[in-house]
Design a protein around this motif. Structure first.
Motif, PDB file in Angstrom:
ATOM      1  N   TYR A 299       0.835  -1.208   0.000  1.00  0.00           N
ATOM      2  CA  TYR A 299       0.000   0.000   0.000  1.00  0.00           C
ATOM      3  C   TYR A 299       0.867   1.254   0.000  1.00  0.00           C
ATOM      4  O   TYR A 299       0.619   2.188  -0.770  1.00  0.00           O
ATOM      5  N   ARG A 300       1.884   1.273   0.834  1.00  0.00           N
ATOM      6  CA  ARG A 300       2.738   2.462   0.936  1.00  0.00           C
ATOM      7  C   ARG A 300       3.539   2.680  -0.350  1.00  0.00           C
ATOM      8  O   ARG A 300       3.859   3.825  -0.692  1.00  0.00           O
ATOM      9  N   GLU A 301       3.840   1.605  -1.061  1.00  0.00           N
ATOM     10  CA  GLU A 301       4.601   1.726  -2.312  1.00  0.00           C
ATOM     11  C   GLU A 301       3.705   2.036  -3.506  1.00  0.00           C
ATOM     12  O   GLU A 301       4.195   2.219  -4.628  1.00  0.00           O
ATOM     13  N   GLY A 302       2.402   2.052  -3.293  1.00  0.00           N
ATOM     14  CA  GLY A 302       1.475   2.404  -4.371  1.00  0.00           C
ATOM     15  C   GLY A 302       1.059   1.256  -5.256  1.00  0.00           C
ATOM     16  O   GLY A 302       0.494   1.487  -6.342  1.00  0.00           O
ATOM     17  N   ASP A 303       1.300   0.015  -4.821  1.00  0.00           N
ATOM     18  CA  ASP A 303       0.889  -1.150  -5.617  1.00  0.00           C
ATOM     19  C   ASP A 303      -0.577  -1.468  -5.328  1.00  0.00           C
ATOM     20  O   ASP A 303      -0.917  -2.499  -4.727  1.00  0.00           O
ATOM     21  N   ILE A 304      -1.447  -0.586  -5.741  1.00  0.00           N
ATOM     22  CA  ILE A 304      -2.855  -0.701  -5.359  1.00  0.00           C
ATOM     23  C   ILE A 304      -3.769  -0.581  -6.575  1.00  0.00           C
ATOM     24  O   ILE A 304      -3.389  -0.055  -7.617  1.00  0.00           O
ATOM     25  N   ILE A 305      -4.981  -1.083  -6.395  1.00  0.00           N
ATOM     26  CA  ILE A 305      -6.042  -0.943  -7.392  1.00  0.00           C
ATOM     27  C   ILE A 305      -7.199  -0.227  -6.711  1.00  0.00           C
ATOM     28  O   ILE A 305      -7.720  -0.695  -5.692  1.00  0.00           O
TER      29      ILE A 305
END
Length: 433
Positions: free
Chosen positions: A352-358
């Protein structure tokens, strides 16, 4: 000199009359006072704290509120700092309604030494008592012994977090105590023993201890005792490390701006879920900028389905929720396997903190189901029926179209409306029927 005797006698008589008028024969006997235009001013002047219910006899919400106030009145009357409950028919006594800007029923106002403020707290009897008990307490209680600390903690109960400053100057937390008074108890211990230090698990002073009685959780803050750092500690400890999500706890989240790490399990009460919750608490302790919550499909199926969580999907499932209509899945962490769940939670947070999100939006059909669970199926049908009737009238008579809520508020206002309920799907409002 002879003139002094009659003048003194007249003064005594006037004082007696004044006392009789101001008290208006009011007593704190645990009943709800019925007020009107003839005795209203006397009542709010006679007591330090008066909670007034401005109601209308035809109002359904008012009828449901009345027994709650009846139940709360004797308990509030028995407090060390008593609170009197009163009611006034503002639909009949319109001058009072206009004077205090009553535009909906029921409206509650708390008069403190005659000065009114809007009451936006809970309306169920038990919760109302807890709220007002806290509201009339000192902003910061000063404790001068171990016995005083124990009495304070016992009197505070289990519904709010407790903050105790050991060796701390009252002025350091007074401003924040006022700001967060509705959400926590605040105190400063001026004198205490080593036994108290052991009991509250701190080894040096000054120290600010936060304690959650309901969850038996405790945190220690050793500084720096500057307002920004103090406020961060207070805000982060208002909620438990891992919070069960339900109707009541959702309300606690409405003023918290942090993202919510929501874990969906099949049954939050089973042994596997309990072990997972322990791991969530550990993760929450290391990630105070996030709120951690959990909910079981068995406990609240309508809610979990809005996030795509049900018995047919891989559970446990973790998402990041903004508290409104959006949530985020972390790529590669759609569900948590039974093995090494601690590491999987860590990877989820890192992703989540690294931006690997949808980014996703809450599901439509299930959202309707959730609204129905809040409002009741009969209410939903009634709303649909009313809207249909209004649309029909608009079609028939276009010269004077009618809309829901156009009735003069001064005559028949209402404190809640269907639109308001549907807007507050996940963060229900302050008013509670």
């Amino acid at each position: 000199m002879r003139l002094l005797i009659p003048i003194f006698s007249i003064f005594i008589i006037l004082l007696s009359i004044s006392h009789a008028v101001s008290s208006h024969d009011f007593t704190i006997d645990g009943t709800v006072l019925e007020l009107d235009e003839s005795n209203f001013d006397s009542a709010i002047s006679a007591f330090d704290y008066v909670l007034v219910d401005f109601y209308a006899p035809w109002c359904g919400h008012c009828k449901r509120l009345a027994p709650q106030l009846d139940a709360a009145a004797p308990i509030l009357a028995g407090l060390k700092q008593p609170v009197v409950i009163a009611k006034v028919n503002a639909d009949k006594f319109t001058r009072l309604g206009r004077k205090y800007d009553i535009d909906g029923f029921p409206t509650l106002k708390l008069f403190m030494n005659g000065v009114p403020i809007e009451y936006n707290g809970p309306r169920k009897a038990e919760l109302l008592v807890q709220y007002l008990k806290k509201f009339v307490a000192p902003d910061v209680s000063i404790l001068d012994s171990d016995a005083a600390i124990s009495s304070f903690v016992e009197a505070a109960g289990t519904d709010f977090p407790i903050y105790i400053g050991f060796g701390l100057n009252e002025s350091m937390i007074s401003k924040l105590a006022i700001k967060y008074k509705k959400k926590a108890w605040f105190s400063v211990a001026k004198d205490f023993s080593e036994e108290a230090m052991v009991l509250y698990d701190f080894d040096k002073v000054p120290a600010l201890v936060s304690y959650h009685p309901s969850y038996k959780e405790q945190s220690i803050f050793y500084g720096p005792f500057e307002e920004d750092f103090l406020e961060d500690f207070i805000k982060q400890n208002l909620l438990p490390l891992a919070m069960p999500i339900n109707y009541d706890t959702l309300k606690l989240l409405k003023d918290d701006e942090r993202k919510i790490v929501l874990t969906i399990v099949e049954d939050e009460a089973d042994e596997k879920s309990m072990e997972l919750i322990k791991l969530l608490k550990a993760a929450a302790s290391a990630n105070r900028d996030l709120v951690f919550g959990y909910v079981g499909v068995k406990q609240w199926e309508d809610f979990t389905e809005t996030f795509g969580g049900n018995k047919k999907t891989g559970l446990p499932k973790m998402i990041i929720w903004d508290g409104n209509e959006e949530y985020f899945s972390v790529i590669g962490s759609e569900s948590i396997a039974e093995e090494d769940q601690g590491s999987q939670i860590t990877r989820f947070i890192e992703g989540y903190r690294e931006g690997d999100i949808i980014q996703k939006r809450i599901g439509g059909p299930s959202l309707i189901g959730y609204i129905m669970s809040l409002m009741g199926i009969r209410t939903v049908y009634l709303i649909v029926f009313v809207i249909a009737v209004v649309m029909l009238i608009q079609t028939i008579n276009k010269e004077e179209p009618l809309t829901v809520g156009t009735r003069d508020r001064d005559d028949h206002g209402s404190s809640s409306a269907p639109e308001a309920e549907s807007r507050e799907v996940y963060r229900s409002g302050d008013k509670e029927d």
